[in-house]
Design a protein around this motif. Structure first.
Motif, mmCIF file in Angstrom:
data_model
loop_
_atom_site.group_PDB
_atom_site.id
_atom_site.type_symbol
_atom_site.label_atom_id
_atom_site.label_comp_id
_atom_site.label_asym_id
_atom_site.label_seq_id
_atom_site.Cartn_x
_atom_site.Cartn_y
_atom_site.Cartn_z
ATOM 1 N N UNK A 126 0.833 -1.209 0.000
ATOM 2 C CA UNK A 126 0.000 0.000 0.000
ATOM 3 C C UNK A 126 0.863 1.251 0.000
ATOM 4 N N UNK A 127 1.896 1.275 0.855
ATOM 5 C CA UNK A 127 2.789 2.431 0.897
ATOM 6 C C UNK A 127 3.523 2.634 -0.418
ATOM 7 N N UNK A 128 4.016 1.531 -1.000
ATOM 8 C CA UNK A 128 4.722 1.640 -2.277
ATOM 9 C C UNK A 128 3.790 2.109 -3.384
ATOM 10 N N UNK A 132 4.070 5.633 -5.442
ATOM 11 C CA UNK A 132 4.205 5.639 -6.891
ATOM 12 C C UNK A 132 3.080 6.366 -7.593
ATOM 13 N N UNK A 133 1.831 6.094 -7.178
ATOM 14 C CA UNK A 133 0.682 6.658 -7.886
ATOM 15 C C UNK A 133 0.408 8.106 -7.507
ATOM 16 N N UNK A 140 7.013 12.750 -12.321
ATOM 17 C CA UNK A 140 7.737 12.564 -13.576
ATOM 18 C C UNK A 140 7.192 13.463 -14.685
ATOM 19 N N UNK A 141 5.902 13.767 -14.629
ATOM 20 C CA UNK A 141 5.307 14.653 -15.634
ATOM 21 C C UNK A 141 5.453 16.117 -15.218
ATOM 22 N N UNK A 142 5.165 16.407 -13.970
ATOM 23 C CA UNK A 142 5.229 17.781 -13.470
ATOM 24 C C UNK A 142 6.135 17.827 -12.248
ATOM 25 N N UNK A 169 -3.358 9.080 -12.520
ATOM 26 C CA UNK A 169 -2.442 8.042 -12.061
ATOM 27 C C UNK A 169 -3.141 7.049 -11.141
ATOM 28 N N UNK A 170 -3.932 7.560 -10.205
ATOM 29 C CA UNK A 170 -4.645 6.678 -9.280
ATOM 30 C C UNK A 170 -5.668 5.824 -10.026
#
Length: 276
Positions: A126-128, A132-133, A140-142, A169-170
Motif C-alpha cells: 500500500x505504501x509503495x 508511486x501513484x 515525472x510529468x510535473x 495516475x490513481x
C-alpha cells in the motif's frame, strides 16, 4: 466487527501518518530548506537587479512614499523563520495524518484481495503503491519546483494539471489492479501482473504525451543545480514519508488484526458448547 476493525485501522493509519510526518519534516527541514532559501535569494537578487536597472522617474518624495507603501503591502504576513519551522511542521504533519488515514482505508480494501499477503506485506504494498501513484508518476510529468521561480499568473493552471495527473495516475493504477485480477484465472498471476503493469505504463505514457507541459514552471536563467537539489529533496521527503508509514502502520495493523483474530477464536470457542 468489520466496521470496528476498519475504524481501528483508520486510527492507526492516522497515527502512523503522524509519525511518518515527523520524519518527513526532519528531512524537509534539513534537506529541503537550503534550496528553498537559495531560490528565494535568487528571486530577491533578480528583483534588486530589475529595480537598479529601471529608469529613474521624477516622482520625488511622493514617489518614495508610494514605494514605501508598496513595500509595506508586500511585507510577508508570516516571517521566513516561522514558515520554515512551525509552518513547515504543521503542513507536513497534517499532510501525513490525512494521507495516512486515506492509505489505511486503501489497506482495508486491499487486505486479502490482492493475494495472500500478511498485513505487514500488504501495508508495504500500500505504501509503495501510494508513493508511486500519488507522487512519483505525477512528479515525472510535473516535477516539483521551488517557490517564486515560475510565472505567478499560471499557478492555478499548474496546480490543476498536477492534481489532474494525480487523479489519472490513481485511476490507471486501480484499473491495472482490476485488469490483473480478471486476467489471472486465464494467464496466471505472473503473466496477468506483467500484462496489467504494461497496460499501466502505456496508458501513463499516453497521458504524458497528451497533457500539456508546464513550460513556464521555471524562469529562464534559474540555476539548474539549485533546481535539481530541490527536486531531489522533494523526492526524498515523500520517500521517507511513505516508507516510515508503511513500516509503522504494518506493525500496528498486524497487532490489531492478530488481536481481533484471537478474540474471534475465543468467542467461537465460548459459543461452541451452547450451540452443541
Amino acid at each position: 466487527m468489520y466496521a470496528s476493525t476498519v475504524r481501528g485501522l483508520l486510527v492507526r493509519g492516522m497515527l502512523a501518518g503522524l509519525i511518518a510526518g515527523l520524519f518527513a519534516f526532519a528531512v524537509a527541514y534539513v534537506v529541503g530548506e537550503p534550496p528553498v532559501r537559495g531560490s528565494i535569494a535568487v528571486e530577491e537578487a533578480a528583483a534588486a537587479q530589475d529595480a537598479a536597472s529601471a529608469p529613474s522617474g521624477h516622482a520625488g518624495h511622493g514617489g518614495d512614499a508610494a514605494s514605501g507603501e508598496a513595500a509595506e503591502e508586500e511585507e510577508e504576513l508570516v516571517s521566513r523563520p516561522v514558515q520554515s519551522t512551525v509552518g513547515l511542521a504543521t503542513g507536513v504533519l497534517v499532510y501525513g495524518v490525512a494521507l495516512g488515514g486515506i492509505a489505511s482505508l486503501a489497506f482495508s480494501f486491499a487486505l486479502g484481495r490482492v493475494g495472500g499477503f500478511s498485513p505487514r506485506a500488504t501495508a508495504a504494498l500500500t505504501g509503495a503503491g501510494a508513493f508511486g501513484l500519488v507522487y512519483l508518476v505525477p512528479f515525472l510529468k510535473y516535477p516539483a519546483t521551488p517557490p517564486a521561480v515560475g510565472n505567478p499568473d499560471t499557478i492555478g493552471q499548474r496546480t490543476t494539471l498536477f492534481f489532474l495527473m494525480i487523479l489519472l495516475s490513481v485511476l490507471l493504477g486501480v484499473g491495472a489492479i482490476v485488469l490483473g485480477r480478471r486476467l489471472a484465472p486465464r494467464l496466471g498471476n505472473w503473466n496477468a501482473t506483467l500484462t496489467a503493469a504494461g497496460g499501466f505504463v502505456v496508458a501513463t505514457a499516453l497521458a504524458f504525451v497528451f497533457l500539456p507541459d508546464n513550460s513556464d514552471a521555471v524562469q529562464p536563467g534559474f540555476p539548474a543545480a539549485l533546481l535539481w537539489e530541490f527536486r531531489i529533496a522533494s523526492l526524498a521527503v515523500q520517500l521517507v514519508l511513505w516508507t516510515v508509514f508503511a513500516v509503522v502502520f504494518g506493525v500496528l495493523a498486524q497487532r490489531l488484526l492478530a488481536e481481533r483474530t484471537d478474540d474471534a477464536e475465543v468467542t467461537a470457542r465460548q459459543q461452541a458448547p451452547a450451540l452443541g
